[in-house]
Design a protein around this motif. Structure first.
Motif, PDB file in Angstrom:
ATOM      1  N   LEU A 108      -8.552   8.904  -4.819  1.00 50.63           N
ATOM      2  CA  LEU A 108      -8.131   7.931  -3.831  1.00 50.63           C
ATOM      3  C   LEU A 108      -9.045   7.972  -2.620  1.00 50.63           C
ATOM      4  CD1 LEU A 108      -5.864   5.898  -3.153  1.00 50.63           C
ATOM      5  CD2 LEU A 108      -4.689   7.769  -1.991  1.00 50.63           C
ATOM      6  N   GLY A 109      -9.488   6.803  -2.179  1.00 48.46           N
ATOM      7  CA  GLY A 109     -10.309   6.704  -0.985  1.00 48.46           C
ATOM      8  C   GLY A 109     -10.154   5.335  -0.365  1.00 48.46           C
ATOM      9  N   HIS A 110     -10.845   5.128   0.717  1.00 49.55           N
ATOM     10  CA  HIS A 110     -10.810   3.825   1.376  1.00 49.55           C
ATOM     11  C   HIS A 110     -11.446   2.785   0.458  1.00 49.55           C
ATOM     12  CE1 HIS A 110     -11.270   0.622   4.175  1.00 49.55           C
ATOM     13  NE2 HIS A 110     -12.585   0.732   4.224  1.00 49.55           N
ATOM     14  N   ASP A 111     -10.667   1.819   0.026  1.00 50.48           N
ATOM     15  CA  ASP A 111     -11.109   0.712  -0.838  1.00 50.48           C
ATOM     16  C   ASP A 111     -11.490   1.134  -2.253  1.00 50.48           C
ATOM     17  OD1 ASP A 111     -10.613  -1.228   1.043  1.00 50.48           O
ATOM     18  OD2 ASP A 111     -12.654  -1.297   1.789  1.00 50.48           O
ATOM     19  N   TRP A 112     -10.968   2.240  -2.746  1.00 51.76           N
ATOM     20  CA  TRP A 112     -11.148   2.590  -4.155  1.00 51.76           C
ATOM     21  C   TRP A 112      -9.985   3.468  -4.614  1.00 51.76           C
ATOM     22  CZ3 TRP A 112     -11.601   7.589  -5.926  1.00 51.76           C
ATOM     23  CH2 TRP A 112     -11.935   8.572  -4.991  1.00 51.76           C
ATOM     24  N   ALA A 113      -9.705   3.410  -5.913  1.00 53.81           N
ATOM     25  CA  ALA A 113      -8.670   4.246  -6.517  1.00 53.81           C
ATOM     26  C   ALA A 113      -9.032   4.474  -7.978  1.00 53.81           C
ATOM     27  CB  ALA A 113      -7.298   3.593  -6.399  1.00 53.81           C
ATOM     28  N   VAL A 114      -8.667   5.650  -8.493  1.00 57.26           N
ATOM     29  CA  VAL A 114      -8.955   6.025  -9.878  1.00 57.26           C
ATOM     30  C   VAL A 114      -7.715   6.683 -10.471  1.00 57.26           C
ATOM     31  CG1 VAL A 114     -10.351   7.516 -11.384  1.00 57.26           C
ATOM     32  CG2 VAL A 114     -11.430   6.342  -9.470  1.00 57.26           C
ATOM     33  N   VAL A 115      -7.408   6.373 -11.721  1.00 54.92           N
ATOM     34  CA  VAL A 115      -6.356   7.043 -12.478  1.00 54.92           C
ATOM     35  C   VAL A 115      -6.959   7.544 -13.787  1.00 54.92           C
ATOM     36  CG1 VAL A 115      -4.466   5.694 -11.472  1.00 54.92           C
ATOM     37  CG2 VAL A 115      -5.543   4.920 -13.593  1.00 54.92           C
ATOM     38  N   ARG A 116      -6.234   8.449 -14.456  1.00 57.71           N
ATOM     39  CA  ARG A 116      -6.714   9.005 -15.721  1.00 57.71           C
ATOM     40  C   ARG A 116      -5.714   8.679 -16.823  1.00 57.71           C
ATOM     41  NH1 ARG A 116      -7.833  15.363 -16.500  1.00 57.71           N
ATOM     42  NH2 ARG A 116      -5.640  15.370 -15.957  1.00 57.71           N
ATOM     43  N   LEU A 117      -6.205   8.019 -17.862  1.00 54.84           N
ATOM     44  CA  LEU A 117      -5.402   7.605 -19.005  1.00 54.84           C
ATOM     45  C   LEU A 117      -5.672   8.550 -20.167  1.00 54.84           C
ATOM     46  CD1 LEU A 117      -3.674   5.487 -20.620  1.00 54.84           C
ATOM     47  CD2 LEU A 117      -5.852   4.348 -21.112  1.00 54.84           C
ATOM     48  N   ARG A 118      -4.616   9.020 -20.796  1.00 56.29           N
ATOM     49  CA  ARG A 118      -4.750   9.845 -22.006  1.00 56.29           C
ATOM     50  C   ARG A 118      -4.639   8.937 -23.222  1.00 56.29           C
ATOM     51  NH1 ARG A 118      -3.898  15.432 -22.942  1.00 56.29           N
ATOM     52  NH2 ARG A 118      -3.855  15.783 -25.167  1.00 56.29           N
ATOM     53  N   VAL A 119      -5.646   9.004 -24.082  1.00 56.34           N
ATOM     54  CA  VAL A 119      -5.666   8.244 -25.330  1.00 56.34           C
ATOM     55  C   VAL A 119      -5.894   9.250 -26.444  1.00 56.34           C
ATOM     56  CG1 VAL A 119      -6.750   6.366 -26.608  1.00 56.34           C
ATOM     57  CG2 VAL A 119      -6.664   6.267 -24.116  1.00 56.34           C
ATOM     58  N   GLY A 120      -4.830   9.628 -27.143  1.00 61.22           N
ATOM     59  CA  GLY A 120      -4.941  10.677 -28.153  1.00 61.22           C
ATOM     60  C   GLY A 120      -5.306  11.989 -27.485  1.00 61.22           C
ATOM     61  N   LYS A 121      -6.440  12.565 -27.905  1.00 58.66           N
ATOM     62  CA  LYS A 121      -6.912  13.817 -27.307  1.00 58.66           C
ATOM     63  C   LYS A 121      -7.971  13.586 -26.237  1.00 58.66           C
ATOM     64  CE  LYS A 121      -5.935  16.592 -31.370  1.00 58.66           C
ATOM     65  NZ  LYS A 121      -6.450  17.524 -32.360  1.00 58.66           N
ATOM     66  N   ALA A 122      -8.299  12.325 -25.998  1.00 55.48           N
ATOM     67  CA  ALA A 122      -9.352  11.995 -25.035  1.00 55.48           C
ATOM     68  C   ALA A 122      -8.756  11.428 -23.743  1.00 55.48           C
ATOM     69  CB  ALA A 122     -10.315  10.975 -25.645  1.00 55.48           C
ATOM     70  N   PHE A 123      -9.590  11.414 -22.721  1.00 52.50           N
ATOM     71  CA  PHE A 123      -9.194  10.855 -21.432  1.00 52.50           C
ATOM     72  C   PHE A 123     -10.168   9.763 -21.028  1.00 52.50           C
ATOM     73  CE2 PHE A 123      -7.410  15.112 -21.261  1.00 52.50           C
ATOM     74  CZ  PHE A 123      -6.119  14.853 -20.834  1.00 52.50           C
ATOM     75  N   MET A 124      -9.633   8.781 -20.305  1.00 56.80           N
ATOM     76  CA  MET A 124     -10.463   7.725 -19.747  1.00 56.80           C
ATOM     77  C   MET A 124     -10.093   7.583 -18.272  1.00 56.80           C
ATOM     78  SD  MET A 124     -10.730   3.664 -20.718  1.00 56.80           S
ATOM     79  CE  MET A 124     -11.246   3.994 -22.388  1.00 56.80           C
ATOM     80  N   LEU A 125     -11.103   7.637 -17.420  1.00 64.34           N
ATOM     81  CA  LEU A 125     -10.901   7.411 -15.999  1.00 64.34           C
ATOM     82  C   LEU A 125     -11.104   5.935 -15.723  1.00 64.34           C
ATOM     83  CD1 LEU A 125     -12.865  10.520 -14.856  1.00 64.34           C
ATOM     84  CD2 LEU A 125     -10.444  10.146 -14.416  1.00 64.34           C
ATOM     85  N   LEU A 126     -10.098   5.311 -15.125  1.00 64.41           N
ATOM     86  CA  LEU A 126     -10.143   3.886 -14.828  1.00 64.41           C
ATOM     87  C   LEU A 126     -10.014   3.712 -13.321  1.00 64.41           C
ATOM     88  CD1 LEU A 126      -7.606   3.424 -17.565  1.00 64.41           C
ATOM     89  CD2 LEU A 126      -9.676   2.090 -17.621  1.00 64.41           C
ATOM     90  N   GLY A 127     -10.924   2.936 -12.757  1.00 63.82           N
ATOM     91  CA  GLY A 127     -10.887   2.768 -11.316  1.00 63.82           C
ATOM     92  C   GLY A 127     -11.272   1.384 -10.876  1.00 63.82           C
ATOM     93  N   THR A 128     -10.966   1.102  -9.622  1.00 63.16           N
ATOM     94  CA  THR A 128     -11.357  -0.153  -9.004  1.00 63.16           C
ATOM     95  C   THR A 128     -11.891   0.137  -7.611  1.00 63.16           C
ATOM     96  OG1 THR A 128     -10.671  -2.424  -8.548  1.00 63.16           O
ATOM     97  CG2 THR A 128      -9.052  -0.711  -8.085  1.00 63.16           C
ATOM     98  N   ILE A 129     -12.836  -0.690  -7.181  1.00 64.94           N
ATOM     99  CA  ILE A 129     -13.500  -0.477  -5.902  1.00 64.94           C
ATOM    100  C   ILE A 129     -13.779  -1.814  -5.232  1.00 64.94           C
ATOM    101  CG2 ILE A 129     -15.823  -0.451  -6.908  1.00 64.94           C
ATOM    102  CD1 ILE A 129     -16.504   1.811  -4.889  1.00 64.94           C
ATOM    103  N   TYR A 130     -13.770  -1.793  -3.909  1.00 59.93           N
ATOM    104  CA  TYR A 130     -14.143  -2.967  -3.121  1.00 59.93           C
ATOM    105  C   TYR A 130     -15.219  -2.530  -2.140  1.00 59.93           C
ATOM    106  CZ  TYR A 130     -14.081  -6.528   0.476  1.00 59.93           C
ATOM    107  OH  TYR A 130     -14.466  -7.491   1.366  1.00 59.93           O
ATOM    108  N   LEU A 131     -16.392  -3.149  -2.225  1.00 57.34           N
ATOM    109  CA  LEU A 131     -17.472  -2.867  -1.283  1.00 57.34           C
ATOM    110  C   LEU A 131     -17.512  -3.988  -0.243  1.00 57.34           C
ATOM    111  CD1 LEU A 131     -20.348  -1.606  -3.615  1.00 57.34           C
ATOM    112  CD2 LEU A 131     -18.553  -0.302  -2.472  1.00 57.34           C
ATOM    113  N   THR A 132     -17.648  -3.600   1.008  1.00 48.27           N
ATOM    114  CA  THR A 132     -17.646  -4.551   2.111  1.00 48.27           C
ATOM    115  C   THR A 132     -18.856  -5.467   2.024  1.00 48.27           C
ATOM    116  OG1 THR A 132     -16.523  -2.912   3.461  1.00 48.27           O
ATOM    117  CG2 THR A 132     -17.515  -4.765   4.618  1.00 48.27           C
ATOM    118  N   SER A 133     -18.615  -6.748   2.184  1.00 49.23           N
ATOM    119  CA  SER A 133     -19.663  -7.760   2.097  1.00 49.23           C
ATOM    120  C   SER A 133     -20.690  -7.590   3.210  1.00 49.23           C
ATOM    121  CB  SER A 133     -19.023  -9.141   2.188  1.00 49.23           C
ATOM    122  OG  SER A 133     -19.995 -10.136   2.069  1.00 49.23           O
ATOM    123  N   GLY A 134     -21.954  -7.776   2.864  1.00 50.77           N
ATOM    124  CA  GLY A 134     -23.034  -7.755   3.840  1.00 50.77           C
ATOM    125  C   GLY A 134     -23.580  -6.391   4.184  1.00 50.77           C
ATOM    126  N   GLU A 135     -23.016  -5.316   3.623  1.00 53.61           N
ATOM    127  CA  GLU A 135     -23.483  -3.968   3.944  1.00 53.61           C
ATOM    128  C   GLU A 135     -24.446  -3.414   2.898  1.00 53.61           C
ATOM    129  OE1 GLU A 135     -20.419  -1.201   4.951  1.00 53.61           O
ATOM    130  OE2 GLU A 135     -19.508  -2.555   6.391  1.00 53.61           O
TER     131      GLU A 135
END
Length: 182
Positions: A108-135
């Motif tokens: 968890l951070g400013h303008d981003w978040a990540v969760v971890r999904l378990r699929v069988g014996k494996a894991f997948m990290l899924l996240g979303t991010i927003y980058l400020t326009s013009g920077e």
């Protein structure tokens, strides 16, 4: 709705999580029952995020939001949210509260978040991010990308990151960020 590794997901950039986006969700998104919904620019903060959590729970989803920041005279800006169907084995990576605290290991951070999904014996990290326009990919945006990278490098699993980069990614940008190991 997109499909990735047998999961369905939907990406939305509504510029606010208000009545119009709720109507859109009812008509366009929820009937398709995606496993994950990634939303950027939610502008949710405090009480609004609690109401959003209840709204999603009534529809069979859990959420992990990242709070929007108060802008200088412009209201709230940014904020992201990950919603997933409650039957999925998702770890939020923290006993998170909806605060603007940056903690890469908690996903968890400013303008981003990540969760971890378990699929069988494996894991997948899924996240979303927003980058400020013009920077571009420097300053606060570079810090966000670094924090997400730190989170991804701490946990085993495949990585899937979606969001609004607000930049046209060039070959030069990709070469410069290869060392971050996305």
């Amino acid at each position: 709705v997109k499909e990735h590794h047998g999961l369905t997901y939907y990406y939305v950039n509504p510029s606010t999580f208000g009545p119009k986006i709720k109507d859109y969700m009812y008509v366009e998104v929820l009937p398709k029952k995606p496993d994950f919904v990634f939303i950027v620019e939610t502008r949710l903060h405090g009480l609004d995020s609690k109401m959003a959590r209840r709204w999603w729970q009534r529809r069979g989803y859990s959420i992990k939001p990242s709070a929007a920041q108060l802008g200088a005279g412009k209201g709230r800006k940014g904020g992201v949210l990950i919603a997933w169907r409650t039957h999925l084995q998702v770890d939020t990576l923290s006993d998170m509260k909806h605060t603007p605290v940056n903690n890469p290991l908690d996903g968890l951070g400013h303008d981003w978040a990540v969760v971890r999904l378990r699929v069988g014996k494996a894991f997948m990290l899924l996240g979303t991010i927003y980058l400020t326009s013009g920077e571009g990919f420097k300053g606060p945006n570079a810090n966000k990308l670094l924090q997400v990278t730190q989170c991804f490098s701490y946990y085993d699993g495949y990585h899937h990151l979606v969001g609004d980069l607000n930049e046209a990614v060039s070959y030069t940008h990709l070469r410069a960020h290869e060392t971050l190991r996305y």
